[in-house]
Write an enzyme that holds these catalytic residues in place. Sequence first.
Site, PDB file in Angstrom:
ATOM      1  N   ASP A  58       0.856  -1.187   0.000  1.00 43.27           N
ATOM      2  CA  ASP A  58       0.000   0.000   0.000  1.00 43.27           C
ATOM      3  C   ASP A  58       0.892   1.236   0.000  1.00 43.27           C
ATOM      4  O   ASP A  58       1.992   1.222   0.561  1.00 43.27           O
ATOM      5  CB  ASP A  58      -0.908   0.017   1.231  1.00 43.27           C
TER       6      ASP A  58
ATOM      7  N   ASP B 137      -7.117  -1.494  -4.368  1.00 36.32           N
ATOM      8  CA  ASP B 137      -8.198  -1.154  -3.445  1.00 36.32           C
ATOM      9  C   ASP B 137      -9.140  -0.132  -4.069  1.00 36.32           C
ATOM     10  O   ASP B 137     -10.374  -0.233  -3.952  1.00 36.32           O
ATOM     11  CB  ASP B 137      -7.626  -0.584  -2.142  1.00 36.32           C
TER      12      ASP B 137
END
Length: 200
Positions: free
Chosen positions: A159, A173
């Site tokens: 991330d 995401d």
Amino acid sequence: MAEAERIIGTPDIPEAAGAEPEQSDAESAGAGAGTERPKGRRRIAVLFAVAALAYALDLVSKLIVVAKLEHHAPIEIIGDWLRFEAIRNAGAAFGFGEAFTVIFTVIAAAVIVVIARLARKLYSLPWAIALGLLLGGALGNLTDRIFRSPGLFEGAVVDFIAPKHFAVFNLADSAIVCGGILIVLLSFRGLDPDGTVHKD
């Protein structure tokens, strides 16, 4: 009765021998059951094109982040409101549920199988885009689960998008969330994946 005919596809029966020609499926359904069933090609190619694009963008972005940003100071994009910061996330989207990595891996794989099977009866372009976003995002994070450390099916997802006062996430995401929102909107509008439109 009209709803039952819509589901099972029962054809209209002329009232008399001299009756006018039957309406098309879309016209008869729209007149009797409040639905329209537009004709067209299946949208499998659109689904997989969107999925491939979403997957490629996610994969490339993670390769760059790992090579250039990991183990380095975060990069501020919009002051302290948005920055790029490399982290490894063993949980679900936005960092939730780090103790269930294997379960999330299985769920992602199941989502991919369901979307692939649904593609056979996909005639709606908006649904193709929505499912393509879901598929590309699921594949992106699943790739991390399989191939990244600490091990097979337990890998931590990369991330790097870090808004202020919000969880850090990635492009996969984002694709999953956008696809999910689009599906909700399409459902509210009464549009099914096979192109059927339900009118209130």
